[in-house]
Design an enzyme around this catalytic site. Structure first.
Site, short mmCIF file in Angstrom:
data_model
loop_
_atom_site.label_atom_id
_atom_site.label_comp_id
_atom_site.label_asym_id
_atom_site.label_seq_id
_atom_site.Cartn_x
_atom_site.Cartn_y
_atom_site.Cartn_z
N GLU A 361 1.50 -2.35 -1.01
CA GLU A 361 0.38 -3.24 -0.41
C GLU A 361 0.53 -3.42 0.97
O GLU A 361 0.17 -4.19 1.78
CB GLU A 361 0.33 -4.81 -1.18
CG GLU A 361 0.32 -4.77 -2.44
CD GLU A 361 -0.92 -5.16 -3.17
OE1 GLU A 361 -1.92 -5.42 -2.43
OE2 GLU A 361 -0.90 -5.57 -4.33
N GLY A 362 1.20 -2.33 1.55
CA GLY A 362 1.36 -2.12 3.08
C GLY A 362 2.81 -2.16 3.20
O GLY A 362 3.32 -3.32 3.27
#
Length: 379
Positions: A361-362
């Protein structure tokens, strides 16, 4: 703590905490070895917690982002992989709630309320952090349908999902503005679930790649507007990053609990090792960072609940929590010494689980880009 929970939020916390500690925690070591547990998920559905973010009109509880953060946080204290499987499905449900047609909301949000699971198919073998560099192509046909060809990698819930949100390029000449989102049912011809990943951590969650072999989708599979998929994905990642902060916070709290209890029981040189500054200072740092994690987590969740964009704060919350949760796990292992290196005491699993929170998620590097860009844009 800085966030004042309502009575309803506290009731949700008590319910999920009870379920997590009684039902999830006892299975965590087993799931680390054997993977996703469908029977546990059936028990979770019976609590109604799975339907927390789904509007009441579609059979859900209609609660908001703070409640979702509370649930993810408490589940992660028991088993981070199980918590991650739940939050990914919620990210997809939120995208449908915000951008879906009435028909899509009726079908898919009702399904989530009934216990069906989603997978979010964004990452590809050659485009992780560079999501806009994806190669999966959805080519529009004369009748308005789409034919999708390409592949995805590292997709949580891919092997157990009932539905998928799939990101694909509809206009290669427009870059990120040429990406669209599609709703895909499991079993759709041309949708191939690849082999399960043998992962370092988060082994209680289900992770596979996906292949799209000329997968044909009807026109009404398009979510929202054509070309808006990247925007929807980035909005979804704001919520996903808050959930990741919740997961890391839960992992860190679990690690500190193990370390604290062990340090009070283990003796050396005639006294509990907790009495030595080398140990107590580690516990002090753990407490400080966990309090900071909680503050940022619920501040970000509360901001998202207002409907405002929370990209900077969500990135900050995830970056802080994931980074320091890893260090807390390492310090917990150090306090336990040789026992910390053993699977019997669980802290090594917590370290393995949390490492994904610095990547998924990043990545932490990309989060610094997001935060730095936001800081430079502020007036």
């Amino acid at each position: 703590m800085g966030y004042n929970f309502t009575e309803e939020q506290l009731a949700v916390r008590d319910l999920v905490r009870s379920f997590a500690q009684k039902e999830v925690a006892p299975l965590s070591r087993q799931m680390d070895e054997t993977g996703w547990n469908p029977e546990l998920y059936k028990k979770y559905i019976a609590t109604g917690l799975h339907a927390t973010p789904v509007p009441e009109a579609y059979g859900g509880a209609g609660l908001g982002d703070v409640e979702c953060a509370v649930i993810t946080h408490e589940l992660a204290r028991a088993d981070a992989g199980f918590a991650m499987s739940m939050e990914i499905s919620w990210v997809c449900a939120d995208m449908i709630r915000l951008h879906g047609s009435d028909g899509q909301k009726e079908k898919y949000l009702t399904a989530v309320a009934d216990g069906k699971l989603f997978a979010f198919a964004l990452t590809e073998p050659d485009s992780g952090s560079d999501a806009a560099g994806m190669r999966t192509r959805a080519k529009k046909q004369a009748d308005g349908s789409y034919v999708v060809k390409g592949s995805k990698a590292w997709i949580t819930n891919a092997g157990i999902a009932d539905y998928y949100v799939v990101m694909a390029i509809t206009d290669p000449d427009k870059g990120a503005k040429g990406i669209s989102a599609f709703l895909v049912d499991a079993g759709t011809p041309g949708l191939i679930v690849d082999k399960e990943e043998d992962k370092m951590g988060m082994r209680s969650s289900d992770t596979h790649g996906l292949t799209f072999d000329d997968m044909k989708l009807p026109a009404d599979a398009l979510l929202g507007e054509e070309g808006k998929g990247f925007v929807y994905a980035m909005e979804g990642l704001d919520g996903g990053r808050i959930s990741c902060a919740a997961i890391s916070t839960g992992i860190a709290e679990h690690a500190m609990q193990i370390a604290k209890e062990y340090s009070l029981q283990r003796t050396a040189f005639g006294k509990p090792i907790a009495k030595f500054q080398g140990v107590s200072f580690k516990l002090a740092n753990m407490s400080m960072y966990i309090d900071a994690m909680n503050l940022m987590l619920y501040d970000a969740a509360a901001l998202k609940a207002t409907g405002a964009r929370c990209s900077k704060l969500a990135a900050e919350a995830k970056l802080l929590a994931s980074t320091h949760a890893t260090q807390i796990c390492l310090d917990a292992i150090q306090i336990l010494g040789g026992n910390g290196y053993s699977k019997e005491y669980n802290v090594e699993r917590l370290l393995r689980d949390n490492k994904l929170m610095e990547i998924g998620e990043g990545t932490n590097e990309i989060l610094r880009v997001v935060i730095g860009s936001a800081v430079l844009a502020e007036k």
